[in-house]
Design a protein around this motif. Structure first.
Motif, PDB file in Angstrom:
ATOM      1  N   PHE A 211      73.328  87.658  10.974  1.00 53.10           N
ATOM      2  CA  PHE A 211      73.629  88.178  11.698  1.00 53.10           C
ATOM      3  C   PHE A 211      74.141  86.963  12.667  1.00 53.10           C
ATOM      4  O   PHE A 211      72.734  85.689  12.247  1.00 53.10           O
ATOM      5  CB  PHE A 211      72.669  88.721  12.732  1.00 53.10           C
ATOM      6  N   ARG A 212      74.822  87.132  13.810  1.00 53.99           N
ATOM      7  CA  ARG A 212      74.854  85.670  14.620  1.00 53.99           C
ATOM      8  C   ARG A 212      74.199  86.316  15.804  1.00 53.99           C
ATOM      9  O   ARG A 212      75.140  87.216  16.627  1.00 53.99           O
ATOM     10  CB  ARG A 212      76.012  85.003  15.057  1.00 53.99           C
ATOM     11  N   ILE A 213      73.042  85.976  15.846  1.00 47.51           N
ATOM     12  CA  ILE A 213      72.298  86.117  17.781  1.00 47.51           C
ATOM     13  C   ILE A 213      72.109  84.804  18.669  1.00 47.51           C
ATOM     14  O   ILE A 213      71.896  84.140  18.457  1.00 47.51           O
ATOM     15  CB  ILE A 213      71.193  86.682  17.426  1.00 47.51           C
ATOM     16  N   GLY A 214      73.288  85.070  19.605  1.00 45.08           N
ATOM     17  CA  GLY A 214      73.577  84.038  20.285  1.00 45.08           C
ATOM     18  C   GLY A 214      74.219  82.568  20.141  1.00 45.08           C
ATOM     19  O   GLY A 214      75.088  83.196  19.566  1.00 45.08           O
ATOM     20  N   HIS A 215      72.796  81.572  20.194  1.00 47.65           N
ATOM     21  CA  HIS A 215      74.065  80.279  19.089  1.00 47.65           C
ATOM     22  C   HIS A 215      73.369  80.362  17.722  1.00 47.65           C
ATOM     23  O   HIS A 215      73.327  79.099  17.737  1.00 47.65           O
ATOM     24  CB  HIS A 215      73.573  79.389  20.285  1.00 47.65           C
ATOM     25  N   ARG A 216      72.445  80.840  17.011  1.00 48.77           N
ATOM     26  CA  ARG A 216      71.831  80.348  15.760  1.00 48.77           C
ATOM     27  C   ARG A 216      72.241  82.010  15.507  1.00 48.77           C
ATOM     28  O   ARG A 216      72.686  82.556  15.533  1.00 48.77           O
ATOM     29  CB  ARG A 216      70.571  80.908  16.515  1.00 48.77           C
ATOM     30  N   GLU A 217      72.067  81.808  13.479  1.00 45.67           N
ATOM     31  CA  GLU A 217      72.474  83.148  12.783  1.00 45.67           C
ATOM     32  C   GLU A 217      70.961  82.438  11.895  1.00 45.67           C
ATOM     33  O   GLU A 217      70.287  82.107  11.856  1.00 45.67           O
ATOM     34  CB  GLU A 217      73.165  81.836  11.690  1.00 45.67           C
ATOM     35  N   ILE A 218      70.633  84.172  11.895  1.00 48.76           N
ATOM     36  CA  ILE A 218      70.016  84.358  11.276  1.00 48.76           C
ATOM     37  C   ILE A 218      70.044  85.271   9.834  1.00 48.76           C
ATOM     38  O   ILE A 218      71.094  85.766   9.703  1.00 48.76           O
ATOM     39  CB  ILE A 218      68.701  85.411  12.159  1.00 48.76           C
TER      40      ILE A 218
END
Length: 312
Positions: A211-218
């Motif tokens: 999942f992409r949350i803002g500018h980071r991927e988790i």
């Protein structure tokens, strides 16, 4: 007569090389488009001429003898040289013709490549397609593969490669499931839902959900009541109300168009650029390979554009 003996010796060496690499007469026969008995007889005649046993045979396995191992590398070089001669001859012809062996992973082969093959053959009727679908990475030399198409990050190799169109990984669920259980608004909300997860056949590991949350991927691996090892089975389970699952948008697009699936958390979907076409250096100038790669690029661009146009 001498020419006949030389031809039989050559076919025997080719049959031996394939059987030694693939571990069975049946697999060797399939790769050579002949019968298993033809491969067996060719190897037996070769053994008689050489005066050595090349294989230790049981009902379940075919193992190279020490003498067979010594000869196998030389036979593989002979097979590679024969393929190079064939490719050189094909390159001399400007019009794509001949057999084209394509290896692809199951979802790419079923949903993208196979539907595009009739159009390709209308353009190039002299090309005969042999499409082989498996999550196993094909051996180009041993199996005579001309082009392979894979999804995912690939190890470094000497193969030539071309990145194809990007795709999106998004969560999907059936409208009936969401009506009963509610629609998650954030990846953290997945924990309260039934999920369906893909297990990779190549590694046996469960897919990590990106999942992409803002500018980071988790990445998360939610506990799943249903785990499958084929993408088509995952999509079918989701459409039947099995829960929420992650899948490439081009696989889900037909279900979305029919109203059987809807995107979940589309704002958190990630884009991947890891669908790759691979081919050996020896096929670089092959007209059929060049034509197929051009057609393949166009097909992927059309498919991904159509999938991107689906509601999300």
């Amino acid at each position: 007569m001498k020419e006949q003996m030389a031809f039989e010796r050559l076919t025997g060496l080719i049959a031996f090389a394939r059987a030694g690499s693939l571990g069975s007469y049946t697999a060797a026969a399939r790769s050579l488009a002949v019968s298993p008995s033809a491969v067996s007889k060719s190897v037996q005649r070769l053994e008689q001429r050489l005066g050595v046993s090349l294989f230790t045979r049981t009902t379940r396995s075919l193992t190279l003898t020490p003498e067979g191992r010594d000869l196998h590398e030389r036979a593989l070089r002979l097979l590679s040289d024969a393929q190079a001669i064939e490719q050189a001859a094909m390159t001399a012809r400007s019009e794509p013709t001949g057999s084209l062996r394509i290896a692809a992973s199951l979802p790419i082969g079923v949903h993208v490549i196979a539907p595009a093959l009739p159009r390709f053959r209308k353009l190039y009727p002299g090309v005969a397609i042999d499409l082989r679908l498996s999550d196993r990475m094909a051996d180009f030399v041993e199996e005579g593969i001309d082009v392979a198409v894979r999804i995912g990050e690939l190890p470094d190799s000497r193969l030539l490669s071309r990145r194809l169109a990007p795709h999106r990984l998004c969560a999907f669920a059936a409208p009936t499931y969401l009506a009963a259980r509610g629609t998650p608004m954030h990846p953290d909300d997945i924990a309260g839902h039934d999920t369906v997860t893909l297990r990779y056949q190549s590694s046996g590991q469960a897919m990590r959900w990106p999942f992409r949350i803002g500018h980071r991927e988790i990445e998360v691996v939610p506990p799943s009541g249903i785990v499958v090892d084929v993408s088509d089975a995952l999509v079918a389970a989701l459409a039947a109300g099995g829960g929420i699952g992650i899948v490439a948008n081009f696989l889900a697009a037909p279900y979305v168009a029919r109203g059987e699936l809807v995107p979940v958390l589309p704002d958190f979907a990630v884009e991947r650029h890891n669908i790759t076409a691979l081919w050996p250096e020896s096929r670089r100038a092959n007209p059929a390979v060049r034509a197929f790669l051009t057609s393949l690029q166009q097909t992927f661009q059309e498919q991904m554009k159509a999938a991107a146009g689906a509601p999300d």
